[in-house]
Design an enzyme around this catalytic site. Structure first.
Site: not given
Lengths: 313, 313
Positions: A173, A201, A203, A224-226
């Site tokens: 991202t 999928r 996010g 940003t991240g998981h």
């Protein structure tokens, strides 16, 4: 006549960035910050600035957005992006789009040319065609590094999750938040998602209030991240809520990421500008490329506690 | 041994419900509330209860979800749904799915069988196949009334927006929020969207923090109304934020919907249960079918100020 000192904050994704692309990541966010700052310094809008910054980041293959996007389980690219105008709260987003160079520009077209906020998959591609956005061969968006990563994923996908998680697979991202000379705030986020994700999928990045949010009275955020952890706590709006209750931008991003870590065990990063012009960032991953442009000074970093500055004039 | 008095709140969509389907709408939400209440009264989980309630509403053609979903610009059905567990914050959602009977159950499978929160379009259909969810002929989900509405839309689609808005076109969404005997909260929302929406348009319903949110410490929310407005203010999380700051559930939903109306000129409705078990609902549209089951009393209504009750034992 400038009423407000403009501010730009950029991120290039929060994850375990491998050594070999650290310098390219630093350079990428610095270039994007300079570009956005030039636009707002010369009177341009926050919206134009975040779009231009994210286009640069999408075009730079070192980042997981546009060219250089991660490959899904089927070995294909599916890209997500969103953009929001903090003045009108108008927002546009696209998800699971396969064959265009700059998802962020298509997201802006959704905002400006439709009654909708989010178009996905085939429908988003149909809209791109209607807007005469050139369709590109998806293979031109795939880089060698992403292909290698995907092959590693394929090799280990039957292994336990912990093994997959221990590999530095799936980078993450890009995003920009800008306040312009009129105090207007805009935010934008774009991603190719995570390597080996299921087809379809989506996010956090294209979700308003989750990966991206902007409201002039309070501030703007890009995350940003998981992705799944960010969705579960609705991170961008979480940061905004804390600021609405009087918390400053830096404490708000830190506390929100700590909450995400403690409540759903997720790591990530966020950038933020408050209505008063405070620029903030924080990350709970190993690294995050970030850059801030404000008062003719460019600051940037990537490792924890790394903080460089240079004059911009 | 019950530690907590269970609570159920249901909605059948906030919009200008035409007279001829008012009674069917009332009956539908009452049945769904009874079903969910039975489940939690006999020790079942909030998650099982919201899913069972929404399945009933999806199967009832009078509501815009599952069978009876609105048709998009291409005359096709594309359905969205989400479900969230307030204990773990696990969430599952699907969007732009065309050929299954119960989107809410597929959303739950995304939550329980994948590492993801949201699957869209073709990828969501691939996942449904993998889970052996029977694929149905989309025409079996289309009702006469929806087809009529779509024809009216086709006739007027070149007219100005104000004309389209003045027609009672595009009904809206079903949802459930439940607190079970263990104080666990779950929320679920399902929709066919709005008549004449672009192919691939996704509204608020499948978006966590936007159409649906649940967190045991604070409460659970399900939203309905003008999807794009709900997205712009991230309505479900907005309600949660107000409650986190000490506001009660009723004031939180009222104030959030007033904010949506004043900031982005959007109308809608929301249902809510607080961590203390307070049940609340509010709508700024002409009508919204709602039902509450609590302490063996069933309450329901549809018109503003309509409030009926009956004992449930």
């Amino acid at each position: 006549m400038s009423k407000v000192e403009p501010v730009v904050v950029i991120h290039g994704g929060a994850w375990a960035i491998p050594e070999k692309i650290c310098d390219a990541s630093r350079n990428g966010v610095k270039l994007a910050a300079r570009k956005a700052y030039e636009i707002v310094k010369s009177g341009g809008s926050a919206l134009d600035a975040v779009e231009a910054a994210v286009i640069l980041l999408e075009n730079e293959p070192v980042f997981d957005a546009g060219k250089g996007s991660c490959l899904n389980a089927a070995g294909e690219i599916e890209m997500d992006a969103s953009i929001m105008d903090g003045t009108s709260l108008k927002a546009g987003a696209i998800a699971a789009v396969t064959n265009i160079n700059n998802p962020i520009s298509l997201a802006r077209m959704v905002m400006e040319k439709t009654d909708h906020c989010l178009l996905v998959g085939e429908g988003a591609n149909m809209f791109a065609k209607e807007c005469n956005v050139p369709s590109v061969d998806p293979s031109t968006l795939i880089t060698e590094d992403c292909l290698e990563e995907w092959k590693t994923f394929q090799k280990y996908k039957s292994a336990v999750d912990s093994l997959i998680n221990s590999l530095t697979i799936g980078h993450d991202t890009v995003g920009a938040v800008v306040m312009d000379c009129n105090g207007r705030i805009a935010a934008a986020t774009s991603t190719g998602g995570i390597t080996g994700k299921r087809v379809g999928r989506v996010g956090d990045s294209p979700l308003i209030g989750t990966g991206t949010f902007a409201i002039d009275e309070i501030g703007g955020v890009s995350c940003t991240g998981h992705g799944e952890s960010i969705i579960k706590i609705c991170l961008a709006k979480h940061v905004i809520c804390l600021m609405e209750n009087g918390m400053n931008a830096q404490n708000a991003v830190e506390q929100s990421l700590q909450f995400m870590n403690s409540r759903v065990k997720g790591a990530g990063g966020a950038i933020c500008i408050s209505a008063s012009g405070e620029a903030a960032f924080h990350f709970t991953t190993e690294r995050m490329a970030w850059a801030i442009a404000k008062a003719n000074v460019l600051s940037w970093g990537l490792d924890p506690n790394e903080h460089n500055t240079e004059m911009m004039s």
